[in-house]
Design an enzyme around this catalytic site. Structure first.
Site, PDB file in Angstrom:
ATOM      1  N   HIS A 135       0.778  -0.917  -0.151  1.00  0.00           N
ATOM      2  CA  HIS A 135       0.053   0.073   0.135  1.00  0.00           C
ATOM      3  C   HIS A 135       0.757   1.726   0.043  1.00  0.00           C
ATOM      4  CE1 HIS A 135      -2.758  -2.519   2.288  1.00  0.00           C
ATOM      5  NE2 HIS A 135      -3.365  -2.590   0.995  1.00  0.00           N
TER       6      HIS A 135
ATOM      7  N   TYR B 288       1.317   1.153  13.364  1.00  0.00           N
ATOM      8  CA  TYR B 288       1.947   1.756  12.781  1.00  0.00           C
ATOM      9  C   TYR B 288       2.043   3.816  12.956  1.00  0.00           C
ATOM     10  CZ  TYR B 288      -1.316   1.243   9.632  1.00  0.00           C
ATOM     11  OH  TYR B 288      -2.983   0.423   8.328  1.00  0.00           O
TER      12      TYR B 288
ATOM     13  N   LYS C  20       5.822   6.558   7.575  1.00  0.00           N
ATOM     14  CA  LYS C  20       4.851   5.875   8.013  1.00  0.00           C
ATOM     15  C   LYS C  20       6.739   4.786   9.427  1.00  0.00           C
ATOM     16  CE  LYS C  20       1.640   3.469   5.535  1.00  0.00           C
ATOM     17  NZ  LYS C  20       1.529   2.470   4.672  1.00  0.00           N
TER      18      LYS C  20
ATOM     19  N   ASP D 264      -6.958  -6.129  -2.055  1.00  0.00           N
ATOM     20  CA  ASP D 264      -5.820  -6.898  -2.694  1.00  0.00           C
ATOM     21  C   ASP D 264      -5.669  -7.215  -3.205  1.00  0.00           C
ATOM     22  OD1 ASP D 264      -4.345  -4.342  -0.742  1.00  0.00           O
ATOM     23  OD2 ASP D 264      -3.905  -5.664   0.975  1.00  0.00           O
TER      24      ASP D 264
END
Length: 185
Positions: free
Chosen positions: A61, A131, A71, A167
């Site tokens: 992603h 995250y 991130k 996905d």
């Protein structure tokens, strides 16, 4: 905290100093001054957390435009194999990946700057993945690259991963037109 520059420019593996005794452990997972001293100057504005069973694969992603995200990823419990893909046009490592096991024992974190696609697969049941993001989630700015693209040849460490419907429809890497430009440091 030990901070290691990985072979793909921009990626940093963070190894915290863990203080443990008969009661348990303590470690510092984030310190703005320490991070800034090694070039991580992002302001993290959103924390996310997911719970997944073994063999769940999430990724690869990224977000684009004004909502592009850096991130800082880690595992609270369980284990993942974490992968970052360089999608910065002009980068000497464009299309290359870096993977590392993050787990509740080593407490490693991976810093992933803007210009990378990110994904992970869980190696244990009840894995909690957390995250920090440098920008907010924006569905209209999100994108994805197929986890099993033959041009990437990523060894995810599991057979038959469990994927979301979204996905399963990610783009092939050879058809992907990256909006990210490499900026030489």
């Amino acid at each position: 905290m030990e901070i290691i520059d990985e072979p793909i420019e921009g990626l940093k593996l963070l190894k915290p100093k863990i203080f443990g005794d008969h009661r348990g452990y303590f470690f510092e997972s984030y310190n703005k001054k320490t991070f800034e001293s090694v070039g991580i100057k992002d302001e993290f504005v959103q924390d996310n957390q997911s719970l997944s069973q073994k063999n769940v694969l999430r990724g690869l992603h990224f977000q684009t435009g004004e909502f592009a995200q850096a991130k800082l990823v880690r595992v609270i419990s369980g284990a993942v194999y974490d992968v970052a893909l360089d999608i910065r046009v002009g980068s000497p490592t464009y299309g290359k990946t870096f993977g590392v096991e993050l787990n509740a024992t080593n407490q490693y974190q991976l810093y992933i700057p803007v210009g990378f696609a990110h994904g992970f697969v869980t190696l244990e049941d009840n894995t909690v993945f957390a995250y920090k993001c440098s920008d907010y989630y924006s569905p209209s700015h999100e994108g994805g690259i197929m986890y099993n693209d033959p041009d990437l040849n990523i060894d995810w460490k599991v057979e038959n991963p469990i994927l979301s419907e979204k996905d399963k429809k990610n783009e092939d890497f050879k058809l992907f037109e990256s909006p990210f430009e490499y900026e030489k440091k």
